[in-house]
Design an enzyme around this catalytic site. Structure first.
Site: not given
Length: 425
Positions: A50, A52, A113, A187, A190-191
Site C-alpha cells: 500500500c 510502495r 515488521p 479484509g 496481515e494488516t
C-alpha cells in the site's frame, strides 16, 4: 552485472498515484515475465504494497529509462507523471536501498515488521515466475539476513508501532471508551490481523471481520472472538459499526457513499470513524464529505505515526550502520565471486600445461633418459609455458602505454619491487 532498484513510495507519490501503480497479486507473474522480455533485465522481482511499488532488477547495463517506460505503459500512466515521483538506485545504492526497505528503515512506520514478510513474498513470486537467478537471489538472501540482524541487534522493532497501531490509536482519540465501541474490519490479511489484535487488546466490545471468502474471515475471527461475514453483509453490519477499518486487494471500492448514507440514517447520525489502509482505496473518497463520518487514508496517519516513533529514533542509527555493513559485505563477496570464473579457467589452463609436460617427461623416462635430466626439463618446460602468455601480454600492454597494468601485475604476482631485476640503464 548491474543492480537497479526503481519505484515510488509514500514519500514521493500521493495515494492516488500509488494505487494506480500498484500490482495485484494476480498480475505479478505475468508482469515479471513481461518486464524481463521488454527490458534488458535478466532477473527481476516486484514489491507492491500500500505504501510502495518497487522493481528490483539485474541487468548487463543500467537502463532505468526503459524500465520506467515499461512501468508507465503497463499501468497506462503518463511517463512524465511517473518520472516526477519515481526514484532510481544503482548497484551499491540499490543493494543498500533493498536492505533499508526490508529492515523497515524506509517505511512510513519506522521499523515496522510487515515489510520483511512482504519482501519475502515478492521473492517467492519472482521465483515462481522464473525471473530470479543467482545474482538477484543472492541479493535477496543477503537482504533477509541483514534485516534479521537489525531486528535482533537493535530496539527498532520493540514497540508496537505500525499503520494498524496508528489506526487504533486514532480511534482511541475519537472514542474515549473503546469498550463500548463496535468495529467492522474489511479484509483478512496481515494488516487487518494486526488491527484486530490491537482492538482486541483495547477491549473493543464487538469485532466483525468481513472478507470475500467466509473461511478466511472465520480463521481470523476465531483468534479474537470476533464474528465473520461476507462482503455482501457489510451494509447490514455498518449500521452497528462505530469503527470501520479496511485493507483489501480489491481493484474497485468496496464501500460507497450511498451505503454509508443509509447506515448513518439508521444510526441517527451517530459518528463513524473510518480508516482506509488499502491501495487502491476500498472506501470511496466521497464518503469523507458526509457529516458524522471521520474518514482517514494511509497518508492521514502520518501525524499519529510520528508521535509514536520517538522511541525508535535512537535505534535507527545503529540499524543504518548494520545495513551499511551488510551492503558493503555483499558487494565485496559479489566482487570476489566475479573472479571465480577467471580463476577456474586459469587453473584449467595450468593443469592442461602440466599434463602436457608430464606426458613428455614420462616419454623421456621410457626412452631411457636419466631422472635428473627429465626433472630439469620438466621444471624448465612447465615454467616457460606458465609464464609465456602473461609475458607476451605484459609486453604488449607496456608497449601500448598501459603502465597501470604493470602495477596490477606486480600486485597480482606478489612481486617485491626491491628484489626484482631492474631494467638496464
Amino acid at each position: 552485472m548491474a543492480f537497479l532498484a526503481l519505484g515510488i513510495n509514500h514519500k514521493t507519490a500521493s495515494v492516488d498515484v500509488r494505487e494506480r501503480v500498484a500490482f495485484t497479486p494476480e498480475q505479478l507473474v505475468e508482469a515479471l515475465q513481461q518486464l524481463c522480455l521488454r527490458t534488458e533485465s535478466r532477473e527481476a522481482a516486484i514489491l507492491s504494497t500500500c505504501n510502495r511499488s518497487e522493481l528490483y532488477l539485474e541487468q548487463d547495463s543500467l537502463t532505468a529509462d526503459a524500465v520506467l517506460a515499461w512501468l508507465a505503459d503497463y499501468h497506462q500512466l503518463s511517463l512524465e507523471e511517473l518520472r516526477a515521483c519515481a526514484y532510481v538506485h544503482q548497484d551499491d545504492s540499490a543493494v543498500r536501498h533493498m536492505m533499508r526497505v526490508a529492515s523497515g528503515l524506509d517505511s512510513m512506520v519506522l521499523g515496522e515488521p510487515q515489510i520483511l514478510g512482504q519482501m519475502k513474498s515478492a521473492y517467492a513470486v519472482a521465483r515462481e515466475a522464473g525471473t530470479v537467478g543467482p545474482l538477484l537471489g543472492r541479493l535477496f538472501q543477503a537482504t533477509f539476513s541483514t534485516a534479521k540482524l537489525v531486528r535482533t541487534d537493535t530496539a527498532i522493532g520493540e514497540n508496537p508501532v505500525s499503520v494498524a497501531f496508528a489506526a487504533v490509536s486514532l480511534a482511541k482519540q475519537i472514542f474515549s471508551d473503546l469498550h463500548r465501541s463496535q468495529a467492522l474490519l474489511i479484509g483478512a490479511g496481515e494488516t487487518i490481523t494486526l488491527v484486530a489484535r490491537h482492538l482486541h487488546e483495547q477491549g473493543v466490545k464487538r469485532i466483525v471481520v468481513a472478507n470475500r471468502t467466509l473461511e478466511r474471515a472465520s480463521q481470523l475471527a476465531e483468534q479474537f472472538g470476533a464474528h465473520a461475514v461476507l462482503l455482501a453483509e457489510i451494509p447490514h453490519e455498518l449500521v452497528n459499526s462505530d469503527i470501520v477499518i479496511s485493507s483489501t486487494a480489491s481493484q474497485l471500492p468496496i464501500l460507497g457513499k450511498g451505503a454509508v448514507e443509509s447506515a448513518l440514517r439508521l444510526r441517527k447520525h451517530k459518528p463513524i470513524f473510518m480508516v482506509d489502509i488499502a491501495v487502491p482505496r476500498d472506501i470511496e473518497p466521497e464518503v469523507g464529505e458526509l457529516d458524522d463520518v471521520y474518514l482517514y487514508s494511509v497518508d492521514d496517519l502520518h501525524e499519529v505515526i510520528a508521535e509514536n516513533l520517538k522511541s525508535r529514533q535512537g535505534a535507527a542509527q545503529a540499524a543504518e550502520e548494520l545495513v551499511a555493513a551488510g551492503a558493503d559485505d555483499f558487494m565485496l563477496r559479489l566482487r570476489e565471486l566475479a573472479a571465480v570464473d577467471v580463476l577456474k579457467a586459469y587453473r584449467q589452463q595450468a593443469e592442461r600445461l602440466r599434463d602436457e609436460e608430464l606426458a613428455k617427461a614420462q616419454r623421456l623416462l621410457a626412452n631411457g633418459n636419466s631422472a635428473d635430466e627429465v626433472l630439469a626439463l620438466l621444471a624448465r618446460g612447465l615454467t616457460n609455458k606458465l609464464l609465456h602468455a602473461p609475458s607476451v601480454q605484459l609486453k604488449k600492454l607496456s608497449a601500448d602505454g598501459r603502465i597501470d597494468a604493470l602495477a596490477v601485475a606486480q600486485e597480482l604476482f606478489a612481486l617485491d619491487e626491491g628484489t626484482t631485476d631492474k631494467p638496464p640503464q
